[in-house]
Scaffold this active site. Structure first.
Site: not given
Lengths: 271, 433
Positions: B52, B101
């Site tokens: 989400c 990342h």
């Protein structure tokens, strides 16, 4: 012999510095260093005590140097025995400076070997003295636990979360620590007084002669008896127990040293 | 260079608002368009993480020119955004940046709530789906596994996930600081409210034994008590219950104080001074602030708990900085591995290893056979060298072979490196020349 003592001394210095460093920067590697350091220091300290025993011919626990060194060793060993069974976060940080402080006193005390009068050369010497000092060692641990409790409670109650809040364990486990050490210390103290009076009977023909050390031991005993009694009956736990463990310890130290230097008597350390 | 073939295109809570993110999110039912990703972007390996808070598309592709645009078209294809807008809302990492990342994402250093542990499970799930669909190969397999182990390392070496960063967890943390173990403790809820119920739920998850619910209307109390498998009682029973409980959470709508200092003082004697933890999350407050002055009573109101949260957040930030250092270190190591994942360095490593073994064995054998003539020695050396070269001939040919019957280059490299243990630290004695 001196070399072995100095080695032990510097090992304790190393352990104390490592523990303090760990307390501030929380690097687990330093903690491991301090833990192993403590065990090595204890081994070296036992070695020193044995060597001194062999060279003086009786249990080295009569001069101030010997008694204080033995006291430090007893604190260290009781800490290790305690740690072996229970884990109390950062306990070592508080115990190691005390051990080191005791070693500092021993370091500056005369290491001269003093002849022991034949009256005192008995099997009761190692038994009585080591039990009494071991009792002090456990009461030292109770003192550390009490201090840790009060520091932690101050932050929890005052709601200012500083250094100690994250680094010290829960109040419950500090209280348990206090309880264990007080109980063990009290039992040993009782045993110390009983063996002492048997020895006095053998050496001087009387069980009790109100020697200052005897009187103050009795005072100490009564204080700790009161703490434990109140704990079981009225629930004097936690904060009150912690405060009393700290106050009781001041009396312990006075009985250990103050009496000898200020009041004299048959217990005075030679030298 | 292999590292430059790794691409990550993503959007997260920092780069795109929820209106954009919800258009991009992939359905939660487990079917991800992985094959489509590979065909449309020309990537050889791919994985999609969709939660989400973020969508991350991780690919390995030889086509560095085409990849960025193709990836954006794949992700933003369903939306009406132009490529410029898409670029504005997303980030594209390549090579070492992509490695850093992903390691940060897995370790929850890039999360909205830094240190929350959910993301690692989601990443593992994403990888599982991709590998089941055969969309991962030698590079992504290693890359994702590495990101799991980096996350684990950060979790064990720092205390990034150990402090409570919400009010209801802060209550649990304080309870643990006071009681140590919560096993068998009794908690009382006075009044009901979302936060009080949440706190009670956390406490039960941490082993609290029993819940007593006290409410002005008994009916509501009974309903709530059933939810927690506890007891219900009317407000008039509050004082009689006080003797048996350990934690009290108060959140009534009452205008005045529900519990005063003088109500609790005599109870403490009956309780044998067992500690009492009072949590007041009502506004206006239910519990007398003076209560905190009683021995072994700990009173926390909502501001106090907020303070715990703030302290913990600061602590987490500090721990996160240590996590970043670990990420940098591990990213460096992974890049080194990637650099080795080329044909010529692998062949060189393979030769070096074989030569080292050959030399070590020769030295040992010739040492035992001192009376051998120099000529015989030379021929033994030659023989050993020949055995090594012949043994290596096929593996090297396999590495170099570009024909269709062989698996792709990454796979061939991975297999060879694994068989010959080229990536293990401290190879078994082969290095001691």
């Amino acid at each position: 012999m001196t070399l072995l003592f100095n080695l032990t001394f510097f090992l304790y210095l190393f352990v104390t510095v490592s523990y303090l460093a760990f307390f501030f920067n929380q690097n687990p590697k330093i903690q491991i260093l301090a833990r192993y350091g403590m065990v090595i220091a204890a081994v070296s300290h036992v070695g020193y005590t044995v060597v001194r025993y062999l060279s003086v011919g009786y249990t080295p626990i009569t001069s101030n140097h010997e008694a204080v060194s033995f006291f430090a060793l007893a604190v260290c060993l009781s800490y290790l025995s305690f740690r072996w069974r229970y884990q109390v976060k950062n306990f070592g940080v508080f115990v190691s400076p005390i051990v080191f402080a005791l070693m500092l006193v021993a370091y500056f005390s005369s290491t001269k070997v003093v002849e022991l009068s034949p009256v005192l050369q008995s099997l009761w010497l190692p038994v009585h003295a080591s039990i009494a000092i071991l009792a002090n060692a456990f009461l030292t641990l109770a003192f550390c636990g009490g201090v840790m409790y009060l520091l932690q409670e101050r932050e929890i109650k005052g709601k200012h979360f500083g250094m100690f809040y994250t680094r010290l364990p829960s109040l419950e486990s500090l209280d348990n620590l206090n309880n264990h050490c007080l109980t063990a210390g009290f039992l040993l103290l009782t045993l110390g007084i009983v063996t002492g009076s048997f020895w006095a009977e053998q050496a001087f023909g009387t069980y009790w002669q109100w020697d200052p050390k005897e009187t103050w031991s009795l005072v100490t005993w009564l204080i700790y008896a009161a703490i434990l009694h109140q704990r079981f009956t009225a629930g004097w736990r936690r904060r009150k127990a912690a405060i009393l463990a700290v106050i009781g310890y001041i009396v312990v130290l006075f009985t250990f040293w103050g009496v000898n230097f200020m009041l004299g008597g048959i217990h005075s350390y030679a030298g | 260079m292999q590292a430059n073939n790794i691409f990550i295109l993503g959007v997260n809570h920092k780069t795109a608002p929820v209106e954009i993110r919800e258009q991009l999110a992939f359905s939660a039912d487990g079917t991800l368009p992985l094959q489509e990703l590979l065909t449309s972007t020309g990537a050889s390996e791919g994985c999609i993480l969709s939660t989400c808070n973020r969508v991350e598309i991780i690919t390995v592709s030889n086509d560095a020119e085409r990849s960025p645009g193709a990836l954006r078209r794949f992700l933003f294809g369903k939306t009406s955004l132009s490529d410029d807008e898409a670029a504005k809302y997303s980030y594209l990492h390549q090579g070492s940046e992509a490695i850093t990342h992903l390691f940060r994402v897995g370790a929850s250093l890039d999360s909205m709530i830094v240190g929350e542990p959910q993301i690692l499970g989601q990443l593992k799930q994403a990888y599982k789906i991709a590998s089941e669909e055969n969309c991962t190969g030698a590079i992504l397999n290693r890359f994702l596994h590495k990101s799991f182990s980096v996350a684990k390392r950060i979790r064990t070496e720092t205390s990034i996930g150990s402090n409570a960063v919400s009010i209801s967890y802060a209550a649990v943390e304080m309870a643990k600081k006071i009681f140590g173990d919560l096993q068998g403790k009794v908690v009382m809820l006075v009044g009901a409210g979302e936060m009080a119920e949440l706190a009670a739920e956390h406490l039960i998850n941490q082993g609290v034994g029993q819940v007593v619910v006290v409410n002005r209307t008994l009916e509501r109390a009974v309903k709530l008590a059933r939810q927690f498998n506890g007891k219900a009682a009317g407000l008039d029973e509050l004082f009689t219950q006080l003797e048996d409980i350990d934690i009290l959470i108060s959140s009534t709508g009452a205008p005045g104080l529900v519990l005063k200092k003088d109500d609790v003082k005599p109870v403490m004697r009956q309780r044998h001074n067992r500690p009492l933890f009072l949590i007041d999350i009502a506004v206006p407050r239910d519990l007398d602030p003076e209560l905190n002055n009683l021995d072994n009573v700990y009173l926390y109101d909502i501001d106090d708990l907020q303070q715990v949260v703030d302290v913990n957040k600061a602590e987490r930030d500090k721990e996160a900085a240590r996590g970043e250092n670990i990420v940098a270190e591990e990213a460096m190591k992974f890049q080194q591995w990637l650099e080795g994942m080329e044909v010529s360095p692998t062949i060189a490593e393979l030769r070096r290893k074989a030569d080292a073994i050959c030399q070590a064995e020769l030295a040992r054998t010739l040492g035992n056979l001192k009376d051998l003539s120099p000529k015989a020695q030379v021929s033994i050396e030659k023989m050993a060298g020949a055995i090594v070269s012949k043994m290596l001939h096929d593996p090297i040919r396999f590495l170099k072979a570009e024909d269709r019957h062989n698996p792709d280059k990454g796979e061939r490299l991975a297999v060879t490196r694994q068989i010959f243990a080229l990536d293990q630290d401290g190879d078994n004695g082969a290095e001691d020349e």
